[in-house]
Design a protein around this motif. Structure first.
Motif, PDB file in Angstrom:
ATOM      1  N   MET A   1      44.828  45.802  23.972  1.00 19.59           N
ATOM      2  CA  MET A   1      45.165  44.551  24.622  1.00 19.59           C
ATOM      3  C   MET A   1      44.336  44.396  25.891  1.00 19.59           C
ATOM      4  SD  MET A   1      49.216  44.089  24.369  1.00 19.59           S
ATOM      5  CE  MET A   1      49.955  43.953  22.780  1.00 19.59           C
ATOM      6  N   SER A   2      44.035  43.171  26.246  1.00 15.94           N
ATOM      7  CA  SER A   2      43.215  42.931  27.426  1.00 15.94           C
ATOM      8  C   SER A   2      44.075  42.901  28.676  1.00 15.94           C
ATOM      9  CB  SER A   2      42.476  41.604  27.273  1.00 15.94           C
ATOM     10  OG  SER A   2      43.398  40.559  27.195  1.00 15.94           O
ATOM     11  N   THR A   3      43.424  43.117  29.808  1.00 21.82           N
ATOM     12  CA  THR A   3      44.127  43.035  31.082  1.00 21.82           C
ATOM     13  C   THR A   3      43.803  41.693  31.716  1.00 21.82           C
ATOM     14  OG1 THR A   3      42.261  44.063  32.203  1.00 21.82           O
ATOM     15  CG2 THR A   3      44.019  45.525  31.431  1.00 21.82           C
ATOM     16  N   THR A   4      44.537  41.379  32.764  1.00 26.58           N
ATOM     17  CA  THR A   4      44.312  40.110  33.454  1.00 26.58           C
ATOM     18  C   THR A   4      42.927  40.118  34.082  1.00 26.58           C
ATOM     19  OG1 THR A   4      46.627  39.960  33.959  1.00 26.58           O
ATOM     20  CG2 THR A   4      45.159  38.613  35.275  1.00 26.58           C
ATOM     21  N   PRO A   5      42.142  39.070  33.840  1.00 20.87           N
ATOM     22  CA  PRO A   5      40.819  39.017  34.465  1.00 20.87           C
ATOM     23  C   PRO A   5      40.947  39.041  35.978  1.00 20.87           C
ATOM     24  CG  PRO A   5      41.072  37.304  32.791  1.00 20.87           C
ATOM     25  CD  PRO A   5      42.415  37.916  32.996  1.00 20.87           C
ATOM     26  N   PRO A   6      40.090  39.805  36.650  1.00 19.35           N
ATOM     27  CA  PRO A   6      40.166  39.887  38.117  1.00 19.35           C
ATOM     28  C   PRO A   6      40.047  38.521  38.784  1.00 19.35           C
ATOM     29  CG  PRO A   6      38.624  41.521  37.251  1.00 19.35           C
ATOM     30  CD  PRO A   6      39.048  40.664  36.097  1.00 19.35           C
ATOM     31  N   VAL A   7      39.248  37.626  38.202  1.00 17.73           N
ATOM     32  CA  VAL A   7      39.066  36.306  38.811  1.00 17.73           C
ATOM     33  C   VAL A   7      40.387  35.547  38.826  1.00 17.73           C
ATOM     34  CG1 VAL A   7      37.930  34.068  38.541  1.00 17.73           C
ATOM     35  CG2 VAL A   7      36.625  36.174  38.217  1.00 17.73           C
ATOM     36  N   LEU A   8      41.127  35.563  37.713  1.00 13.70           N
ATOM     37  CA  LEU A   8      42.389  34.845  37.668  1.00 13.70           C
ATOM     38  C   LEU A   8      43.400  35.459  38.630  1.00 13.70           C
ATOM     39  CD1 LEU A   8      44.200  32.654  36.650  1.00 13.70           C
ATOM     40  CD2 LEU A   8      44.675  34.027  34.610  1.00 13.70           C
ATOM     41  N   ALA A   9      43.504  36.786  38.653  1.00 13.96           N
ATOM     42  CA  ALA A   9      44.425  37.441  39.587  1.00 13.96           C
ATOM     43  C   ALA A   9      44.056  37.095  41.026  1.00 13.96           C
ATOM     44  CB  ALA A   9      44.409  38.956  39.370  1.00 13.96           C
ATOM     45  N   ALA A  10      42.765  37.061  41.314  1.00 15.37           N
ATOM     46  CA  ALA A  10      42.308  36.723  42.673  1.00 15.37           C
ATOM     47  C   ALA A  10      42.649  35.281  43.022  1.00 15.37           C
ATOM     48  CB  ALA A  10      40.806  36.969  42.790  1.00 15.37           C
ATOM     49  N   GLU A  11      42.494  34.369  42.065  1.00 16.05           N
ATOM     50  CA  GLU A  11      42.814  32.965  42.336  1.00 16.05           C
ATOM     51  C   GLU A  11      44.313  32.753  42.516  1.00 16.05           C
ATOM     52  OE1 GLU A  11      40.778  30.711  43.297  1.00 16.05           O
ATOM     53  OE2 GLU A  11      39.021  31.929  42.858  1.00 16.05           O
ATOM     54  N   LEU A  12      45.121  33.487  41.759  1.00  9.46           N
ATOM     55  CA  LEU A  12      46.574  33.418  41.959  1.00  9.46           C
ATOM     56  C   LEU A  12      46.928  33.920  43.356  1.00  9.46           C
ATOM     57  CD1 LEU A  12      47.803  34.632  38.485  1.00  9.46           C
ATOM     58  CD2 LEU A  12      48.347  32.423  39.530  1.00  9.46           C
ATOM     59  N   ALA A  13      46.323  35.034  43.755  1.00  6.98           N
ATOM     60  CA  ALA A  13      46.576  35.587  45.096  1.00  6.98           C
ATOM     61  C   ALA A  13      46.102  34.616  46.173  1.00  6.98           C
ATOM     62  CB  ALA A  13      45.884  36.939  45.246  1.00  6.98           C
ATOM     63  N   PHE A  14      44.957  33.970  45.952  1.00  2.00           N
ATOM     64  CA  PHE A  14      44.444  32.997  46.914  1.00  2.00           C
ATOM     65  C   PHE A  14      45.403  31.818  47.053  1.00  2.00           C
ATOM     66  CE2 PHE A  14      42.258  28.999  47.743  1.00  2.00           C
ATOM     67  CZ  PHE A  14      41.644  29.269  48.950  1.00  2.00           C
ATOM     68  N   ALA A  15      45.857  31.287  45.920  1.00  4.56           N
ATOM     69  CA  ALA A  15      46.777  30.146  45.944  1.00  4.56           C
ATOM     70  C   ALA A  15      48.072  30.515  46.655  1.00  4.56           C
ATOM     71  CB  ALA A  15      47.050  29.655  44.523  1.00  4.56           C
ATOM     72  N   TRP A  16      48.592  31.716  46.383  1.00  2.36           N
ATOM     73  CA  TRP A  16      49.829  32.177  47.031  1.00  2.36           C
ATOM     74  C   TRP A  16      49.608  32.287  48.542  1.00  2.36           C
ATOM     75  CZ3 TRP A  16      54.477  32.563  44.689  1.00  2.36           C
ATOM     76  CH2 TRP A  16      55.498  33.230  45.380  1.00  2.36           C
ATOM     77  N   ALA A  17      48.456  32.836  48.931  1.00  4.69           N
ATOM     78  CA  ALA A  17      48.149  32.964  50.361  1.00  4.69           C
ATOM     79  C   ALA A  17      48.049  31.597  51.030  1.00  4.69           C
ATOM     80  CB  ALA A  17      46.850  33.753  50.551  1.00  4.69           C
ATOM     81  N   GLU A  18      47.555  30.605  50.290  1.00  4.33           N
ATOM     82  CA  GLU A  18      47.471  29.252  50.830  1.00  4.33           C
ATOM     83  C   GLU A  18      48.872  28.691  51.070  1.00  4.33           C
ATOM     84  OE1 GLU A  18      45.438  25.938  52.312  1.00  4.33           O
ATOM     85  OE2 GLU A  18      44.843  28.013  51.974  1.00  4.33           O
ATOM     86  N   ILE A  19      49.795  28.969  50.158  1.00  2.00           N
ATOM     87  CA  ILE A  19      51.189  28.535  50.367  1.00  2.00           C
ATOM     88  C   ILE A  19      51.776  29.272  51.569  1.00  2.00           C
ATOM     89  CG2 ILE A  19      53.498  28.425  49.345  1.00  2.00           C
ATOM     90  CD1 ILE A  19      52.058  28.383  46.563  1.00  2.00           C
ATOM     91  N   GLN A  20      51.488  30.567  51.680  1.00  2.00           N
ATOM     92  CA  GLN A  20      51.978  31.353  52.828  1.00  2.00           C
ATOM     93  C   GLN A  20      51.441  30.822  54.151  1.00  2.00           C
ATOM     94  OE1 GLN A  20      50.782  35.329  51.478  1.00  2.00           O
ATOM     95  NE2 GLN A  20      52.912  35.962  51.770  1.00  2.00           N
ATOM     96  N   ARG A  21      50.232  30.304  54.131  1.00  2.00           N
ATOM     97  CA  ARG A  21      49.642  29.772  55.366  1.00  2.00           C
ATOM     98  C   ARG A  21      50.504  28.640  55.924  1.00  2.00           C
ATOM     99  NH1 ARG A  21      45.606  26.158  56.939  1.00  2.00           N
ATOM    100  NH2 ARG A  21      45.169  25.387  54.848  1.00  2.00           N
TER     101      ARG A  21
END
Length: 196
Positions: A1-21
């Motif tokens: 099975m594949s793992t989550t692509p780093p780009v998608l995980a990074a974009e999710l983290a970025f979006a979450w950080a934007e909400i935290q801002r």
């Protein structure tokens, strides 16, 4: 099975950080990839910025000690709605009989505020969907994944260091650690389960 692509995980983290801002009391997102592929009859199954903001409402409510749902997390009450409105979500219809105020949508102001983060996340989600569509067409996903879940989301097995396990909705585990009473270590979703 594949793992989550780093780009998608990074974009999710970025979006979450934007909400935290804009909402500093929002806890960190422990495992961005835990949100991918999660299905929930109460919160909606498709991952989007709107869904991420919905999960952030639960995070802020948890940080404040607010009980924002009942019925095993399915019914979203008026306390959920009050926090949702603070974060830029609105509910324009009457509450649903079984899920309450869960079907919230971005306000025009929130769309403007989060437009760059939304666009980045949408590009990453489209790329992820295109990359995984071929491998999921022939995979058995089980009845809960095909028909939704009446329990507030699809539960997966989380394990601790001493080998004990619990079944948990990934978004619940992402809100805060669940600690084993035997070894004192947090339960975690094995990478193979998180990638499923």
């Amino acid at each position: 099975m594949s793992t989550t692509p780093p780009v998608l995980a990074a974009e999710l983290a970025f979006a979450w950080a934007e909400i935290q801002r804009h909402h500093p009391e929002l806890p960190d997102l422990a495992a961005p990839e835990a949100l991918i592929g999660e299905s929930s009859s109460a919160c909606g199954g498709e991952l989007s910025f709107e869904r991420l903001l919905h999960e952030a409402v639960h995070g802020v409510a948890a940080a404040r000690g607010i009980r924002d749902t009942s019925r095993a997390g399915r019914y979203h009450n008026r306390r959920f709605l009050a926090v949702a409105e603070e974060l830029g979500l609105e509910h324009v219809e009457e509450p649903h009989a079984s899920s309450g105020f869960s079907l919230v949508a971005l306000t025009p102001e929130a769309k403007k505020r989060y437009r760059p983060a939304m666009e980045r996340l949408n590009r990453a989600l489209k790329a992820h969907s295109a990359a995984t569509s071929a491998e999921t067409t022939r995979a058995f996903r089980g009845p809960a994944a095909r028909h939704g879940s009446s329990g507030g989301g699809v539960r997966v097995k989380a394990v601790c260091d001493c080998g004990r396990n619990v079944r948990v909705v990934p978004s619940v585990l992402a809100q805060a650690p669940i600690v084993c009473g035997g070894c004192g270590k947090p339960f975690r979703i094995p990478e193979t389960a998180a990638a499923a």
